[in-house]
Design an enzyme around this catalytic site. Sequence first.
Site, PDB file in Angstrom:
ATOM      1  N   ARG A  91       0.841  -1.195   0.000  1.00 37.59           N
ATOM      2  CA  ARG A  91       0.000   0.000   0.000  1.00 37.59           C
ATOM      3  C   ARG A  91       0.874   1.242   0.000  1.00 37.59           C
ATOM      4  O   ARG A  91       2.085   1.182   0.197  1.00 37.59           O
ATOM      5  CB  ARG A  91      -0.908   0.023   1.239  1.00 37.59           C
ATOM      6  CG  ARG A  91      -0.160   0.037   2.544  1.00 37.59           C
ATOM      7  CD  ARG A  91      -0.971   0.560   3.705  1.00 37.59           C
ATOM      8  NE  ARG A  91      -0.304   0.346   4.978  1.00 37.59           N
ATOM      9  CZ  ARG A  91       0.702   1.086   5.446  1.00 37.59           C
ATOM     10  NH1 ARG A  91       1.161   2.099   4.735  1.00 37.59           N
ATOM     11  NH2 ARG A  91       1.252   0.816   6.618  1.00 37.59           N
ATOM     12  N   GLY A  93       1.846   5.032   1.741  1.00 35.69           N
ATOM     13  CA  GLY A  93       2.033   5.447   3.128  1.00 35.69           C
ATOM     14  C   GLY A  93       3.243   4.804   3.770  1.00 35.69           C
ATOM     15  O   GLY A  93       3.951   3.999   3.161  1.00 35.69           O
ATOM     16  N   ASP A  94       3.472   5.148   5.009  1.00 33.06           N
ATOM     17  CA  ASP A  94       4.649   4.687   5.747  1.00 33.06           C
ATOM     18  C   ASP A  94       4.242   3.595   6.736  1.00 33.06           C
ATOM     19  O   ASP A  94       3.506   2.671   6.378  1.00 33.06           O
ATOM     20  CB  ASP A  94       5.324   5.879   6.436  1.00 33.06           C
ATOM     21  CG  ASP A  94       6.803   5.655   6.674  1.00 33.06           C
ATOM     22  OD1 ASP A  94       7.133   4.936   7.631  1.00 33.06           O
ATOM     23  OD2 ASP A  94       7.620   6.207   5.915  1.00 33.06           O
ATOM     24  N   ILE A  95       4.654   3.707   7.985  1.00 33.63           N
ATOM     25  CA  ILE A  95       4.411   2.644   8.953  1.00 33.63           C
ATOM     26  C   ILE A  95       3.196   2.964   9.821  1.00 33.63           C
ATOM     27  O   ILE A  95       2.933   4.128  10.144  1.00 33.63           O
ATOM     28  CB  ILE A  95       5.655   2.414   9.844  1.00 33.63           C
ATOM     29  CG1 ILE A  95       5.556   1.072  10.592  1.00 33.63           C
ATOM     30  CG2 ILE A  95       5.874   3.576  10.812  1.00 33.63           C
ATOM     31  CD1 ILE A  95       6.873   0.608  11.190  1.00 33.63           C
ATOM     32  N   TYR A  97       0.299   0.947  12.898  1.00 36.74           N
ATOM     33  CA  TYR A  97       0.020  -0.162  13.820  1.00 36.74           C
ATOM     34  C   TYR A  97      -1.428  -0.584  13.681  1.00 36.74           C
ATOM     35  O   TYR A  97      -2.328   0.254  13.521  1.00 36.74           O
ATOM     36  CB  TYR A  97       0.271   0.290  15.267  1.00 36.74           C
ATOM     37  CG  TYR A  97      -0.361  -0.600  16.318  1.00 36.74           C
ATOM     38  CD1 TYR A  97       0.178  -1.849  16.621  1.00 36.74           C
ATOM     39  CD2 TYR A  97      -1.511  -0.199  16.999  1.00 36.74           C
ATOM     40  CE1 TYR A  97      -0.409  -2.667  17.578  1.00 36.74           C
ATOM     41  CE2 TYR A  97      -2.097  -1.002  17.951  1.00 36.74           C
ATOM     42  CZ  TYR A  97      -1.551  -2.235  18.242  1.00 36.74           C
ATOM     43  OH  TYR A  97      -2.149  -3.042  19.173  1.00 36.74           O
ATOM     44  N   ALA A 178      -7.865   2.589   9.180  1.00 33.22           N
ATOM     45  CA  ALA A 178      -7.790   2.011  10.525  1.00 33.22           C
ATOM     46  C   ALA A 178      -8.193   3.095  11.514  1.00 33.22           C
ATOM     47  O   ALA A 178      -7.456   4.069  11.715  1.00 33.22           O
ATOM     48  CB  ALA A 178      -6.383   1.509  10.816  1.00 33.22           C
ATOM     49  N   CYS A 194       3.213   6.726  10.594  1.00 29.14           N
ATOM     50  CA  CYS A 194       3.082   7.308   9.248  1.00 29.14           C
ATOM     51  C   CYS A 194       4.328   8.110   8.867  1.00 29.14           C
ATOM     52  O   CYS A 194       4.298   8.902   7.920  1.00 29.14           O
ATOM     53  CB  CYS A 194       1.836   8.179   9.138  1.00 29.14           C
ATOM     54  SG  CYS A 194       0.326   7.296   9.555  1.00 29.14           S
TER      55      CYS A 194
END
Length: 240
Positions: A91, A93-95, A97, A178, A194
């Site tokens: 996807r 975007g970054d990181i 949870y 999310a 993010c």
Amino acid sequence: MEIKNKNIQLQDLGTKDYKDTWDYQEELFDAIIQIKRKNRNDNLSIETPNHFLFVEHPHVYTLGKSGDLNNLLLDEKQLVDKGITFHKINRGGDITYHGFGQIVGYPILDLDNFFNDIGKYMRSLEETIIRVLAEYGIKGERSKGETGVWLDVGTPFARKICALGVRSSRWVTMHGFALNANTNLGYFDHIIPCGIRGKAVTSMEVELGSTLNIEEVKSKILKHFTDVFEVNFVNDQVNI
């Protein structure tokens, strides 16, 4: 005449492993792509389906395709010790949870059935969540240049309450949003969410000072998604 299927098959997967759910998304995604290829190659007009998955994942960090691994602040052993899995995924975007008490929604849509505009799609997802939050007296906002839904934008107290990240190919989407409902925010301390430094993460539970009824929030998401996207939901509960 081009067929526009406005029906969405709804599945609530309950609590499910991230990788298993990702694989299932890919199956649904690929099936729609195959129909579109067949329509184009054979000059057919087979209707393409749309799907919407609700799911709750056990503790997991996911890193988008352009994300920076340095935004994960734990090593492999620490992840294992804390019972958190990690996946680098496809996807944008970054990181981020995912975990218990968080409402994850994966719309797998053929945007040819709706509108061919990824920017509009992302803003429509944000609008859905903004409307849901408003029902609880929470003022959700957009933050320029930062995808997702935020609170107190433009102040030192800006904080994200809903993350968004999608993949799109041939106008078919996967991944999604999310929303932090009753999420344990402590797990965000082990990442730079993010990839954005200096901004906090929050949840509906923190903002309201009480635990949310998850099923009630889901029903409001479906209500506002229906209005924003002008769709019909069809229950399609199956076990995978």
